[in-house]
Design a protein around this motif. Structure first.
Motif, short mmCIF file in Angstrom:
data_model
loop_
_atom_site.label_atom_id
_atom_site.label_comp_id
_atom_site.label_asym_id
_atom_site.label_seq_id
_atom_site.Cartn_x
_atom_site.Cartn_y
_atom_site.Cartn_z
N GLU A 84 12.87 30.12 85.68
CA GLU A 84 12.70 29.33 86.89
C GLU A 84 13.96 29.37 87.75
N LYS A 85 13.85 28.80 88.95
CA LYS A 85 14.98 28.74 89.88
C LYS A 85 16.15 27.97 89.28
N ASP A 86 15.89 26.85 88.67
CA ASP A 86 16.91 26.03 88.02
C ASP A 86 16.51 25.90 86.54
N PRO A 87 16.80 26.93 85.74
CA PRO A 87 16.30 26.92 84.36
C PRO A 87 16.87 25.78 83.53
N CYS A 88 16.03 25.20 82.71
CA CYS A 88 16.47 24.10 81.85
C CYS A 88 16.79 24.58 80.44
N VAL A 89 16.44 25.81 80.13
CA VAL A 89 16.73 26.37 78.81
C VAL A 89 17.24 27.80 78.95
N LYS A 90 17.97 28.23 77.93
CA LYS A 90 18.35 29.65 77.82
C LYS A 90 18.27 30.04 76.36
N TYR A 91 18.05 31.31 76.13
CA TYR A 91 17.95 31.80 74.76
C TYR A 91 19.26 32.45 74.36
N ASP A 92 19.82 32.00 73.26
CA ASP A 92 21.05 32.57 72.71
C ASP A 92 20.63 33.63 71.69
N VAL A 93 20.85 34.90 72.04
CA VAL A 93 20.39 36.00 71.21
C VAL A 93 21.14 36.06 69.89
N THR A 94 22.43 35.79 69.91
CA THR A 94 23.21 35.90 68.67
C THR A 94 22.81 34.85 67.64
N ARG A 95 22.56 33.62 68.11
CA ARG A 95 22.17 32.56 67.17
C ARG A 95 20.66 32.42 67.04
N LYS A 96 19.92 33.13 67.92
CA LYS A 96 18.46 33.12 67.93
C LYS A 96 17.89 31.71 68.06
N LEU A 97 18.36 31.01 69.10
CA LEU A 97 17.82 29.68 69.36
C LEU A 97 17.86 29.37 70.85
N TRP A 98 16.99 28.46 71.26
CA TRP A 98 16.90 28.03 72.65
C TRP A 98 17.87 26.87 72.86
N ILE A 99 18.57 26.90 73.98
CA ILE A 99 19.56 25.86 74.31
C ILE A 99 19.11 25.13 75.55
N TYR A 100 19.09 23.81 75.48
CA TYR A 100 18.72 22.96 76.62
C TYR A 100 19.95 22.81 77.53
N LEU A 101 19.81 23.17 78.81
CA LEU A 101 20.94 23.21 79.72
C LEU A 101 21.17 21.93 80.51
N HIS A 102 20.19 21.06 80.57
CA HIS A 102 20.30 19.86 81.41
C HIS A 102 20.71 18.62 80.63
N ARG A 103 21.30 18.81 79.51
CA ARG A 103 21.67 17.71 78.61
C ARG A 103 22.57 16.68 79.30
N ASN A 104 23.50 17.13 80.12
CA ASN A 104 24.48 16.22 80.72
C ASN A 104 24.08 15.73 82.11
N ARG A 105 22.89 16.06 82.57
CA ARG A 105 22.46 15.58 83.88
C ARG A 105 22.04 14.12 83.80
#
Length: 77
Positions: free
Chosen positions: A12-33
């Protein structure tokens, strides 16, 4: 099913998640909003959509009829 939803969210335009390939997990990006930041962003996006609709809105049929009748009367004279 869940990975498909997460995949759509991260593109999306303002993604709320990203995938970390090395750790193979999804990271929530809006935690501190804060709630205020979410509200401000939502209001800005709503205003942009409204402005876009206003710019792309075609003429109403009444305005088109008036334009056509003016053109017809000026062509006659």
């Amino acid at each position: 099913v869940v990975s498909g939803a997460l995949d759509r969210l991260h593109s999306e335009k303002d993604p709320c998640v990203k995938y970390d390939v090395t750790r193979k997990l999804w990271i929530y990006l809006h935690r501190n909003r804060t709630e205020d930041e979410f509200e401000r962003i939502h209001q800005a996006q709503a205003a942009a959509v409204k402005a876009k609709k206003t710019l792309s809105r075609p003429k109403s049929s009444k305005a088109a009829k008036e334009t056509n009748s003016l053109a017809a009367t000026s062509a006659v004279t």
